[in-house]
Design a protein around this motif. Structure first.
Motif, PDB file in Angstrom:
ATOM      1  N   PRO A  71      72.201  -7.561 -65.152  1.00  0.00           N
ATOM      2  CA  PRO A  71      71.836  -8.627 -66.112  1.00  0.00           C
ATOM      3  C   PRO A  71      72.666  -9.889 -65.961  1.00  0.00           C
ATOM      4  CG  PRO A  71      71.959  -6.496 -67.209  1.00  0.00           C
ATOM      5  CD  PRO A  71      72.483  -6.290 -65.816  1.00  0.00           C
ATOM      6  N   GLY A  72      73.949  -9.746 -65.715  1.00  0.00           N
ATOM      7  CA  GLY A  72      74.791 -10.928 -65.588  1.00  0.00           C
ATOM      8  C   GLY A  72      74.402 -11.788 -64.409  1.00  0.00           C
ATOM      9  N   LEU A  73      73.977 -11.157 -63.297  1.00  0.00           N
ATOM     10  CA  LEU A  73      73.592 -11.912 -62.112  1.00  0.00           C
ATOM     11  C   LEU A  73      72.336 -12.723 -62.364  1.00  0.00           C
ATOM     12  CD1 LEU A  73      74.403 -12.402 -59.157  1.00  0.00           C
ATOM     13  CD2 LEU A  73      72.895 -10.521 -58.523  1.00  0.00           C
ATOM     14  N   ARG A  74      71.421 -12.169 -63.140  1.00  0.00           N
ATOM     15  CA  ARG A  74      70.165 -12.870 -63.393  1.00  0.00           C
ATOM     16  C   ARG A  74      70.337 -14.042 -64.349  1.00  0.00           C
ATOM     17  NH1 ARG A  74      65.745 -10.679 -61.304  1.00  0.00           N
ATOM     18  NH2 ARG A  74      64.448 -11.969 -62.653  1.00  0.00           N
ATOM     19  N   ASP A  75      71.497 -14.126 -64.986  1.00  0.00           N
ATOM     20  CA  ASP A  75      71.755 -15.271 -65.863  1.00  0.00           C
ATOM     21  C   ASP A  75      72.148 -16.511 -65.076  1.00  0.00           C
ATOM     22  OD1 ASP A  75      71.203 -13.791 -68.097  1.00  0.00           O
ATOM     23  OD2 ASP A  75      73.286 -13.226 -68.467  1.00  0.00           O
ATOM     24  N   VAL A  76      72.446 -16.347 -63.780  1.00  0.00           N
ATOM     25  CA  VAL A  76      72.822 -17.496 -62.947  1.00  0.00           C
ATOM     26  C   VAL A  76      71.589 -18.369 -62.733  1.00  0.00           C
ATOM     27  CG1 VAL A  76      73.672 -18.219 -60.687  1.00  0.00           C
ATOM     28  CG2 VAL A  76      74.632 -16.184 -61.802  1.00  0.00           C
ATOM     29  N   PRO A  77      71.653 -19.667 -62.999  1.00  0.00           N
ATOM     30  CA  PRO A  77      70.479 -20.529 -62.804  1.00  0.00           C
ATOM     31  C   PRO A  77      70.042 -20.552 -61.341  1.00  0.00           C
ATOM     32  CG  PRO A  77      72.192 -21.648 -64.068  1.00  0.00           C
ATOM     33  CD  PRO A  77      72.811 -20.396 -63.526  1.00  0.00           C
ATOM     34  N   THR A  78      68.741 -20.619 -61.116  1.00  0.00           N
ATOM     35  CA  THR A  78      68.202 -20.690 -59.758  1.00  0.00           C
ATOM     36  C   THR A  78      67.845 -22.140 -59.460  1.00  0.00           C
ATOM     37  OG1 THR A  78      66.043 -20.067 -60.658  1.00  0.00           O
ATOM     38  CG2 THR A  78      67.358 -18.330 -59.656  1.00  0.00           C
ATOM     39  N   ASP A  79      68.814 -22.856 -58.918  1.00  0.00           N
ATOM     40  CA  ASP A  79      68.626 -24.269 -58.606  1.00  0.00           C
ATOM     41  C   ASP A  79      68.160 -24.480 -57.173  1.00  0.00           C
ATOM     42  OD1 ASP A  79      69.678 -25.761 -61.083  1.00  0.00           O
ATOM     43  OD2 ASP A  79      71.252 -24.302 -60.683  1.00  0.00           O
TER      44      ASP A  79
END
Length: 410
Positions: A71-79
């Motif tokens: 879950p924490g990794l998926r919180d990183v914005p995908t820019d």
């Protein structure tokens, strides 16, 4: 007769396969053999057998990428695309090496004379020297080569530091494999998404990398040719609605249409049509098959959808005002492109949207002369664009590669 490997590895659904299938049909008609490598052969089998019954056994299992359950990794914005690939652990050397090993097995079994790939960057690491690659993709899946990855959102000017760091990690892992196998450095991560010939199948206005792309784009295969309709005030049809079953706003859109008294032809993709019809209010006709856009849209007064590229462009050709409720980034980019034409209103696809908000947007679409005039202008602009048979261009490139060894022998 040559053997052609048609492959894809990233991306959900069957959209990538549906871009490869018309190429395969044409090449098989020319006497060549088609072999497919896909993430899930059983899910792909019905679509392949429908158009190529004899290819049922020629379905191989390529890498099957799944998002990391962190879950924490998926919180990183995908820019940038590097942020997306990181969600699949593609920056980890052991994960990348395992994907390339899977491709090695596919290539040993297929022994292709030509590779036609769609969204298959690790296949570029595994592909043997001397086997040409033709790459297809939409704008989203083919970042411009020969440079660092640009922002995926065309309205963003610069990438944040974490995106540049993610790209450096991915380039380091992929670069090591590239040097081992190809004997030369990999200068840019984006180069893995292109081939010896590359066809970017999108509409320029919807290309996320439009500000950075040097080469031309090609008309997508699945965009229907739609005749412009009369001015919206003279149309006799109601609204057309095209949403997937899991779209959060389906019920709110039904309620808004009923409250506004707007008749509607609807297709709810992936839903049981009988269940969808029972959930629809009076005046909304639910169709089990996708709507024939070329006949429905020129008479429609509004088009409601989630931002699929083909649907969006069909609406522009027809001159119909569009209400777009995108759910993912790719759909949001298409929706922004529509908004720039002045012929569309955007609402959130996620979260709670009140039916009253959708109703107000529909009434604005059909009643605002600025929007309806913009829709007509967009239709005229679309009609003035030169027609292009992208499929013929792709097949011609494949034939050039397949005939080159024969020309050398002669």
């Amino acid at each position: 007769m040559a053997r052609v490997l048609l492959a894809w590895e990233f991306g959900a659904g069957l959209g990538h396969l549906n871009r490869l299938l018309p190429v395969a049909v044409r090449l098989v008609a020319l006497g060549h053999e088609a072999v497919f490598a896909v993430p899930d052969p059983e899910a792909a089998r019905p679509a392949v057998v429908r158009v190529l019954p004899d290819a049922a056994a020629a379905l191989l299992a390529g890498p099957h990428w799944k998002p990391v359950p962190a879950p924490g990794l998926r919180d990183v914005p995908t820019d940038s695309f590097a942020d997306v690939l990181r969600l699949f652990d593609a920056h980890r050397p052991e994960v990348l090496r395992a994907a390339v090993a899977r491709w090695d097995g596919v290539l040993a079994q297929a022994r292709p004379d030509l590779i036609v790939a769609d969204f298959a960057p690790t296949l570029a690491l595994a592909a043997p020297a001397g086997v040409p690659r033709v790459v297809l993709g939409n704008g989203y899946t083919v970042p411009p080569p020969g440079r660092p990855l640009p922002p995926m959102r065309p309205w963003v000017q610069a990438l944040p530091e974490h995106s540049r760091a993610h790209e450096a990690d991915l380039l380091d892992a992929a670069g090591r494999l590239h040097r081992e196998r190809q004997g030369r450095p990999l200068r840019h991560l984006a180069d893995l998404f292109s081939g010896d010939r590359t066809f970017v199948c999108t509409i320029a206005a919807f290309d996320p990398y439009g500000p950075h792309r040097r080469g031309p784009v090609c008309m997508p295969f699945n965009v229907p040719r739609v005749t412009p309709g009369p001015p919206v005030a003279e149309r006799t049809g109601g609204a057309a609605l095209y949403l997937p079953a899991n779209h959060p706003q389906v019920r709110a859109a039904f309620t808004a249409l009923e409250a506004a008294g707007i008749p509607c032809d609807a297709h709810i993709g992936g839903a049981d049509p009988h269940a969808a019809a029972r959930a629809a209010p009076p005046g909304v006709a639910v169709h089990g098959r996708p709507l024939p856009l070329e006949t429905v849209l020129p008479a429609a007064t509004a088009l409601i959808h989630h931002g699929g590229l083909a649907t969006a462009y069909a609406g522009l050709q027809a001159g119909v005002p569009q209400l777009v409720m995108p759910v993912n980034l790719e759909q949001s980019i298409t929706a922004r492109g529509l908004q720039r034409t002045g012929a569309a209103v955007l609402l959130p696809g996620r979260g709670a949207v009140e039916p009253a908000t959708i109703r107000a947007a529909l009434e604005r679409l059909t009643g605002d002369p600025v929007i309806t005039a913009a829709a007509q202008a967009a239709a005229r602009a679309a009609a003035a664009r030169p027609r292009q048979d992208t499929l013929e261009l792709v097949v011609a490139a494949c034939r050039d590669f397949l005939e080159e060894p024969r020309r050398r022998r002669a």
